[in-house]
Scaffold this motif. Sequence first.
Motif, PDB file in Angstrom:
ATOM      1  N   TYR A  68      28.126  11.120  -7.320  1.00  0.00           N
ATOM      2  CA  TYR A  68      27.200  10.816  -8.411  1.00  0.00           C
ATOM      3  C   TYR A  68      25.841  11.386  -8.067  1.00  0.00           C
ATOM      4  O   TYR A  68      25.462  11.450  -6.908  1.00  0.00           O
ATOM      5  N   PHE A  87      25.321  11.137  -4.251  1.00  0.00           N
ATOM      6  CA  PHE A  87      25.938   9.975  -3.627  1.00  0.00           C
ATOM      7  C   PHE A  87      27.448  10.122  -3.727  1.00  0.00           C
ATOM      8  O   PHE A  87      27.992  10.366  -4.809  1.00  0.00           O
ATOM      9  N   GLY A 137      30.699  -2.144  -3.735  1.00  0.00           N
ATOM     10  CA  GLY A 137      30.080  -0.829  -3.621  1.00  0.00           C
ATOM     11  C   GLY A 137      30.898   0.141  -2.790  1.00  0.00           C
ATOM     12  O   GLY A 137      30.483   1.273  -2.568  1.00  0.00           O
ATOM     13  N   SER A 138      32.092  -0.271  -2.354  1.00  0.00           N
ATOM     14  CA  SER A 138      32.876   0.617  -1.500  1.00  0.00           C
ATOM     15  C   SER A 138      33.629   1.680  -2.304  1.00  0.00           C
ATOM     16  O   SER A 138      34.192   2.606  -1.740  1.00  0.00           O
ATOM     17  N   GLY A 139      33.660   1.530  -3.626  1.00  0.00           N
ATOM     18  CA  GLY A 139      34.297   2.565  -4.443  1.00  0.00           C
ATOM     19  C   GLY A 139      35.591   2.113  -5.094  1.00  0.00           C
ATOM     20  O   GLY A 139      36.333   2.924  -5.642  1.00  0.00           O
ATOM     21  N   LYS A 140      35.865   0.816  -5.105  1.00  0.00           N
ATOM     22  CA  LYS A 140      37.128   0.300  -5.650  1.00  0.00           C
ATOM     23  C   LYS A 140      37.252   0.616  -7.152  1.00  0.00           C
ATOM     24  O   LYS A 140      38.261   1.200  -7.594  1.00  0.00           O
ATOM     25  N   SER A 141      36.232   0.238  -7.895  1.00  0.00           N
ATOM     26  CA  SER A 141      36.288   0.491  -9.343  1.00  0.00           C
ATOM     27  C   SER A 141      36.359   1.982  -9.621  1.00  0.00           C
ATOM     28  O   SER A 141      37.118   2.433 -10.490  1.00  0.00           O
ATOM     29  N   THR A 142      35.584   2.728  -8.864  1.00  0.00           N
ATOM     30  CA  THR A 142      35.607   4.179  -9.051  1.00  0.00           C
ATOM     31  C   THR A 142      37.024   4.711  -8.852  1.00  0.00           C
ATOM     32  O   THR A 142      37.517   5.521  -9.649  1.00  0.00           O
ATOM     33  N   ARG A 146      33.880   4.932 -19.619  1.00  0.00           N
ATOM     34  CA  ARG A 146      33.106   4.523 -18.456  1.00  0.00           C
ATOM     35  C   ARG A 146      31.662   4.206 -18.840  1.00  0.00           C
ATOM     36  O   ARG A 146      31.078   3.223 -18.412  1.00  0.00           O
ATOM     37  N   TYR A 191      26.165   1.485 -15.423  1.00  0.00           N
ATOM     38  CA  TYR A 191      25.323   2.671 -15.304  1.00  0.00           C
ATOM     39  C   TYR A 191      25.155   3.362 -16.649  1.00  0.00           C
ATOM     40  O   TYR A 191      24.187   4.052 -16.881  1.00  0.00           O
TER      41      TYR A 191
END
Lengths: 238, 804
Positions: free
Chosen positions: A21, A28, A51-56, B385, B391
């Motif tokens: 991102y 990031f 914030g570890s990226g699970k949802s991503t 998203r 965001y």
Amino acid sequence: MAQMHPAPSPLIQLRGLTKTYWTGAKVFTALDGIDLTIDQGEFTAIVGRSGSGKSTLINMITGIDEPTSGEVMVASTPVHQLNQEQLAVWRGKNVGIVFQFFQLLPTLTIAENLILPMDFCNTYPVRQRRERALHLLEKVGIADQADKLPADLSGGQQQRAAIARALANNPPLLVADEPTGNLDSQTTDAVMQLFAGLTAEGKTVVMVTHERDLAHFFTRFITLADGRIVANEIGVPA
Amino acid sequence: MSRPRWMKLARDLVLARGRMAMLVTALATSIFAVALMLSTFTVMTREMNVNYVGTNPASAFIEVDHVDEALLDAVRRQPNIADAEATSWVNGRVEVAPDQWVPLLLFVVPDFANARISTVSPEAGAFPPPENTILVERAVLTLLDTIQLGDSLTVQMPNGTTQPIAISGTVFDPSLAPAWQEQTVYGYITPATLAAFGEDTTLRILKITVRDQPDSVSAIETTVEQLTGWLTAQGRVVDEIRIPPPLRHPHQSQMNTVMMVFLAFSVLSLILSAVLTATMIGGLLAQQIRQIGIMKAIGARSSQIAALYLALVMGLGLIAAVIGILPGMWAARGFSSVVAQLLNLNVYSYAVPLWVYGALLLMAILLPLLVALRPIRRATRVTVRATLSDYGTTAAFGSSRFENWLSRIQGINSSVLLAFRNTFRRRSRLILSLSLLGAAGGMFMTGLNTSSAWQTYINIAAVDRHYDLEVRLNAPQPMEQLAALLSGVEGVAEVESWNLIPAAVARPNGLDIVRTYPDGGHGSFTLRSAPSDSTFINTPMLSGRWLQAEDTHRVVLNQSAFVLFSEAAVGSTITLLIEGQPVTLEIVGVLRQILSPAAAYVTPETFAAAAQIQPTLTNAVRVAMTASDPELVAAVTQRIEQTLGQAGISVRVAVSEVLLDNATSGHVFVFIVALLLIAVVMAVVGLLGLTSSMSTSVIERTREFGIMRSIGARSRTVLLNVISEGVMIGLMSYVLAFAVSLPLSFGMGAYLGEMSFRSPLPLMIAPLGLGLWLAILILGSTAASAVPARQAANLTVRETLAYV
Ligand SMILES: Nc1ncnc2c1ncn2[C@@H]1O[C@H](COP(=O)(O)OP(=O)(O)O)[C@@H](O)[C@H]1O
Ligand SMILES: [Mg+2]
């Protein structure tokens, strides 16, 4: 009883998946070269700190977000190559999504919320839709709430309805992002039972959670930290 | 319900019913105005044409020494002549009160029953008129409101004979400008009746219609040229030729233009309503952005969702069309009949052509759809998203270059910046409210400005004229004798000789062709002698200079005359036809003269030479009186008439300036009323826009109001807060309205002025318009923000803080 399915075939294959991102002027990296295979029928937990990226990660699987690089194959569909319109159609038929905040449409009744995906994807004959919706509601145990508005239901009932909606088009894959985050422990347990039942029927479930005490439901744990897989363990459902 | 997406749309609509009702009202009001104007336009254009063409108007009127049956027969056999008839025109006077006279235009008709060219149709009473009676045009009875069918008119002929004559019937003659507009009595008599007045009954006017291309001036001219050549070869003397614009009513282009202006403004209001629709739909979409995301997450394609909202906009347009179109068409009947009355026309059918229904329906549906397309596409293309993640929502600010610039400004206190940002987030709504109200106010002010400019112009016309009466004689008289006679009349202050003689623009072929209708109104052109030391007129020059005593063969044209000569300029020469003879003159100046028909001014010596009369004689005098109030003017006019009558001098017409005024103000009034009507439509749309904008603003600021309430603000404070914001926007639009009204008033004045005076109206700012609009705005914007303000004031603290 290590495996429920003796001859597993891979349903989800992630290869070299990276997501970055732009935040202000800095890059990031939310996901950093993820390689992962999830078999059909698995009940996978994705865990890790906030914030570890699970949802991503699960947004990559559902096509809600697109990778910066790498591949996402779901049942031999190259998800990363689909455009928005193709994604919508594919997702409607192949993936059921369950959100943390249920996200039922407030002006539709529970039954109508269930019929909506069939309507958009034109999957079941018009006359059979309501019947199917009622059937699914029965399955999640809230058939008596079919004609109420979401606001009239408790959180647990709403989440059951949301799960039923995710099943509307009978997708092989269910993806849930902290579906129990907003529920009390008793309701959480019931909802988890429901998911476990679905995996038993052959559905593949990928779920983000940070509630360690649900461990006994899962067949696999993926642990993320700073966008990388730090552990990939096989679990033993109770 | 197996199609729940439509169910969702329907329920969302019910939830937003207030806003939807406003939208429909705005759209319906505008489409009403468009339907009204478009229907009136199509109906009146058609009916005017039906009325005019129904008289089988002559292609040309040719003045010949005399027209008899043998000549008519021969003319009918000439190339491209469809038909020919004979008539005569006699200019007399009618006494409407003791010694008060109105011009009379008499049409002499040899055979009423078999007339075929430029015909009139019977309305009431006898037809044809029995001997020694007169038929009058029906509008005459409106002009002479004390006189009725069966009454007697005192008529004076050019030879001075004055006799009563009974009105035996009325006719309808749609080829003439209405009697009340021209302040002229139109009468129709037989030659035998004319003979009874001792007038020469020779018919001198040859009316013809052409066979091919009856709608082409050049085709008519060619035919007329050939015919004139033939007539001359037969030893006939051809004088003036009149070729009116073919198959076009005298008021056709005037009416078309005015209606086009109205139509354009009503379409503008529809466009603004469409923009309002788009904005409101945009607001609805913004509220539902998360729901759109969910629908896409469960398999909806962007196109499916877009279809929902497009259908919604179409539905709104359709409802507005249903509400607006038929009443608009119904109102168009009323409006058409007013316009028809004003122009003395019959409306034979109010039927609106089918294409108008289609066009209106398309406009009502397509315009909002087109404008809403962009916000709908934008909202439905948003990614899942963006709608679901935390965001995505921050993208709204900082997305435009201006906002980025704004956030880079250094040293601004953060709360000021926040206020700025909020204002600019709302700027599209603000711009919409402002443009709607600004346009409405601009139109409103323009209406009153134009009316005031008109009045001013008429006043200027009065100021430029220092005489009260013009007396035209049937035969020239010695000026000295006349001056002596009139100076003796009580109330007369001064007398000047202002000879006049009809003039025409000389054409290369030497024919004396004018583009005039039989009523002689538009396009009449005279040559006048002006005393070089005259105190009777102001001479504001548009270019060049006024006449000097030693100017021979020099001419000053007024603006109406100037436009008759293409390529003319001060210093160039023009050729006029006076009594069929060419007269060449050098232009020394162009005079601004308002409310005057075309006139060319020369010195008395030049006039005498051109008109071939004795310099000592005059056929028209202007009289200044000791005071100019209408009663005195009437009384003195009466005494002048008596004095001249006793001296055996026959008066052709006495024109007081009061008469002129009445003649012209009529249409302008209607025009202004229609302009104000459209302004009202726009104001409705504008105030609805303001209401919607205020509601959205209140919804957005719910939390702010909650906090205000929780720290002790009373409902009243919240109420005032919202209302003052609404009134502020109203007042901002006032500035805009003023700015809009300036070019608009200028354009409108230029157009109306050119149309009526051949010179633009001055730009006037009417204080009445400014004041009224201010009052309307303050009241209107207070009302418009009162509803959302009450909503805000009634919210409980808990509700406002729970609101997400
Ligand atoms: N659209 C975005 N823009 C910038 N950073 C993002 C965006 N989405 C996620 N992130 C960052 O990526 C990291 C992973 O986010 P996420 O996948 O939501 O974490 P979680 O494991 O809590 O679900 C976080 O540090 C978050 O700040
Ligand atoms: Mg998360």
